[in-house]
Design an enzyme around this catalytic site. Structure first.
Site, PDB file in Angstrom:
ATOM      1  N   SER A 206      -8.521  79.740  70.560  1.00 25.10           N
ATOM      2  CA  SER A 206      -8.441  80.365  69.237  1.00 25.10           C
ATOM      3  C   SER A 206      -9.029  81.775  69.241  1.00 25.10           C
ATOM      4  O   SER A 206     -10.077  82.041  69.843  1.00 25.10           O
ATOM      5  CB  SER A 206      -9.185  79.518  68.211  1.00 25.10           C
ATOM      6  OG  SER A 206      -9.208  80.159  66.953  1.00 25.10           O
ATOM      7  N   SER A 208      -9.798  83.054  66.275  1.00 21.23           N
ATOM      8  CA  SER A 208     -10.501  83.120  64.988  1.00 21.23           C
ATOM      9  C   SER A 208     -11.931  83.644  65.120  1.00 21.23           C
ATOM     10  O   SER A 208     -12.350  84.491  64.320  1.00 21.23           O
ATOM     11  CB  SER A 208     -10.499  81.750  64.312  1.00 21.23           C
ATOM     12  OG  SER A 208      -9.203  81.401  63.883  1.00 21.23           O
ATOM     13  N   LYS A 255      -6.513  68.237  60.599  1.00 29.64           N
ATOM     14  CA  LYS A 255      -6.220  68.716  59.246  1.00 29.64           C
ATOM     15  C   LYS A 255      -6.131  67.590  58.216  1.00 29.64           C
ATOM     16  O   LYS A 255      -6.592  67.748  57.079  1.00 29.64           O
ATOM     17  CB  LYS A 255      -4.944  69.555  59.251  1.00 29.64           C
ATOM     18  CG  LYS A 255      -5.095  70.846  60.036  1.00 29.64           C
ATOM     19  CD  LYS A 255      -3.859  71.708  59.981  1.00 29.64           C
ATOM     20  CE  LYS A 255      -4.059  72.986  60.789  1.00 29.64           C
ATOM     21  NZ  LYS A 255      -2.912  73.899  60.720  1.00 29.64           N
ATOM     22  N   ASP A 291      -2.461  77.441  55.163  1.00 24.87           N
ATOM     23  CA  ASP A 291      -1.362  77.477  56.132  1.00 24.87           C
ATOM     24  C   ASP A 291      -0.029  77.773  55.443  1.00 24.87           C
ATOM     25  O   ASP A 291       0.809  78.500  55.978  1.00 24.87           O
ATOM     26  CB  ASP A 291      -1.253  76.146  56.878  1.00 24.87           C
ATOM     27  CG  ASP A 291      -2.237  76.032  58.028  1.00 24.87           C
ATOM     28  OD1 ASP A 291      -2.726  77.078  58.487  1.00 24.87           O
ATOM     29  OD2 ASP A 291      -2.513  74.902  58.462  1.00 24.87           O
ATOM     30  N   GLY A 311       8.621  68.900  63.789  1.00 21.79           N
ATOM     31  CA  GLY A 311       7.257  68.394  63.791  1.00 21.79           C
ATOM     32  C   GLY A 311       6.976  67.611  62.527  1.00 21.79           C
ATOM     33  O   GLY A 311       7.724  67.705  61.542  1.00 21.79           O
ATOM     34  N   ALA A 315       0.637  71.087  60.118  1.00 20.88           N
ATOM     35  CA  ALA A 315       1.314  72.383  60.062  1.00 20.88           C
ATOM     36  C   ALA A 315       2.744  72.225  59.566  1.00 20.88           C
ATOM     37  O   ALA A 315       3.259  73.067  58.821  1.00 20.88           O
ATOM     38  CB  ALA A 315       1.292  73.044  61.435  1.00 20.88           C
ATOM     39  N   GLU A 338       9.625  57.676  62.657  1.00 17.59           N
ATOM     40  CA  GLU A 338       8.797  57.159  61.575  1.00 17.59           C
ATOM     41  C   GLU A 338       7.946  58.269  60.958  1.00 17.59           C
ATOM     42  O   GLU A 338       7.785  58.345  59.734  1.00 17.59           O
ATOM     43  CB  GLU A 338       7.902  56.030  62.087  1.00 17.59           C
ATOM     44  CG  GLU A 338       8.666  54.761  62.468  1.00 17.59           C
ATOM     45  CD  GLU A 338       7.734  53.658  62.909  1.00 17.59           C
ATOM     46  OE1 GLU A 338       6.500  53.841  62.832  1.00 17.59           O
ATOM     47  OE2 GLU A 338       8.244  52.600  63.335  1.00 17.59           O
ATOM     48  N   GLY A 418       4.121  83.196  65.462  1.00 17.26           N
ATOM     49  CA  GLY A 418       3.015  82.549  64.776  1.00 17.26           C
ATOM     50  C   GLY A 418       1.906  83.498  64.412  1.00 17.26           C
ATOM     51  O   GLY A 418       1.043  83.172  63.579  1.00 17.26           O
TER      52      GLY A 418
END
Length: 449
Positions: A206, A208, A255, A291, A311, A315, A338, A418
């Site tokens: 990351s 960040s 998350k 997000d 996905g 996210a 599922e 991204g």
């Protein structure tokens, strides 16, 4: 030293501020009194003759002049609703939120000559305005003190205790993944330094910490942003609370757990079913999701149409939420049918498996899995799956050009990396956790993207 007192009227800011100023040997500054002096009239008169907008403009000018001042500063109840005020107040200072229940505040301010803020009866107005302002108070605060059952002297002592707090137990981070030297750096930080961090597994990729620490320095905040890498989110949260961490950026795979652990959540996080932001203040853990802003903003100007989200995790949920806000017809595709059905069912969308991608022929594709992250050479889609007319958005931001984006660009698709999501969600997240607004252009400059 600069100590700033924020909170609703009746929480004791002026009296406590004067006591603190005497104890600390600092000047006392009341922004309401300074605003009245600047305007040449009382606050009720400003509201009556000029209106609230004029009052806020004068107040903003007064507070801007305090950015580099030392002293104990008492602010008006609505001052921190303006990010520009928060930026000036937080620069080089410690912000203390004084708070009390609405019923206590109502007793304390009964008979005040201040103009009402709504058409509601006084008790109802206090409850409603407190509910609106609470998120702003929390994000701007470094320290919280409940003044309901304390004398002004006791409140002042509580603030001083916080200001003179001693060290942290860094041993609580045993078993956490961190870069070399980070534990030693944390151990060397003074106790008043506010801590923030990124929670996930893995997290060492990351950027960040690099971004946030640069922004902290620019904003004049005594704060440090660190890595909290661990597969068990409960261990992360325990460590965060034990260390006094004030805010967490949350990434894969935590998350959904972050949302479940929160005492309160904003409507976006609740709708998405995941949180990427936790504010830990005043004994509460408040969840939000930025997000979806990170997905939505780079799509400005893209016409709504058929969209596929690849996905089914947190996210992906944010991507679905953003696409629906754009007005798209959304289908969720995942390798686990599922999981895709469960996510799509929450939003009333279609779902399917990866094999159905070619049948849908979407205009917009959002990839929301870890495939392609770091050195992973994989891509869920091949050149045969894509058309030049498609917009392909990969939420993976490390590296900036993923295998999927490389394929899409070679075919002539419009591509969005991204990095765009990271930049916009980071701006919103910084606002949520500090009350300070930063511009996307500045974030891009810091990251060199």
């Amino acid at each position: 030293m600069k100590v700033v007192l924020i909170g609703y009227r009746g929480t004791g800011k002026t009296v406590v501020g004067r006591l603190l100023a005497r104890r600390l040997g600092l000047p006392f500054i009341d922004t309401d009194a300074a605003t009245e002096g600047r305007a040449g009239m009382s606050i009720p008169a400003i509201f009556e003759r000029l209106g609230e907008e004029a009052f806020r403009a004068i107040e903003r000018s007064v507070i801007a002049g305090l950015a580099d001042e030392e002293g104990v500063i008492s602010t008006g109840g609505g001052a921190v609703l303006d990010p520009a005020n928060v930026a000036a107040l937080r620069r080089g200072g410690t912000v203390v939120l004084l708070h009390a229940p609405a019923s206590v505040i109502a007793e304390r301010i009964a008979g005040s000559d201040r103009p009402p803020l709504t058409a509601l009866p006084p008790d109802e107005e206090i409850r409603e305005v407190l509910a609106i302002r609470r998120p702003y108070y929390l994000r701007a605060a470094d320290i919280c003190v409940d003044t309901a059952a304390l004398t002004p002297g006791e409140v002042a002592e509580a603030v001083l205790d916080h200001l003179h707090a001693s060290g942290r137990d860094i041993g609580i981070l045993d078993g956490f993944s961190m870069p070399s030297g980070e534990r030693k750096r944390l151990a060397s930080l003074p106790a008043p330094t506010r801590l923030f961090g990124i929670a996930g597994h893995p997290v060492l990729h990351s950027r960040s910490p690099e971004l946030w620490n640069a922004l902290f320095a620019e904003c004049g905040l005594d704060a440090h942003y660190t890595f909290l890498g661990h597969p068990d989110f409960s261990a992360v949260l325990d460590a965060a609370v034990g260390l006094g961490v004030q805010g967490l950026s949350v990434t894969i795979p935590h998350k959904e757990s972050a949302l479940n652990a929160a005492d309160r959540a904003d409507p976006h996080a609740e709708a998405i079913g995941a949180a990427n932001t936790l504010l830990i203040r005043c004994g509460m853990c408040c969840a939000s999701n930025t997000d979806w802003i990170g997905v939505r903003r780079p799509l400005d100007g893209v016409l709504p149409g058929r969209a596929v989200v690849l996905g089914a995790g947190g996210a992906a949920a944010a991507a679905v939420y953003a696409l629906l806000d754009l007005g798209c017809e959304v289908t969720v595709l995942a390798r686990n049918p599922e999981q895709s059905r469960a996510l799509a069912g929450r939003f009333g969308c279609d779902s399917g498996t990866m094999q159905q991608f070619g049948v849908i022929r979407p205009e917009i594709v959002i990839h929301a899995t870890p495939v392609g992250m770091g050195g992973d050479p994989g891509s869920l889609l091949s050149p045969a799956d894509l058309l030049p007319s498609m917009t392909v958005f990969d939420l993976v931001y490390t590296p900036a050009e993923t295998p999927l984006l490389r394929i899409a660009a070679e075919l002539g698709c419009r591509t969005i990396s991204g990095t765009g999501m990271f930049v916009y969600q980071a701006c919103e997240q910084f606002l949520h956790m500090t009350g300070i607004r930063v511009l996307p252009e500045r974030v891009r400059e810091v990251l060199g993207v």
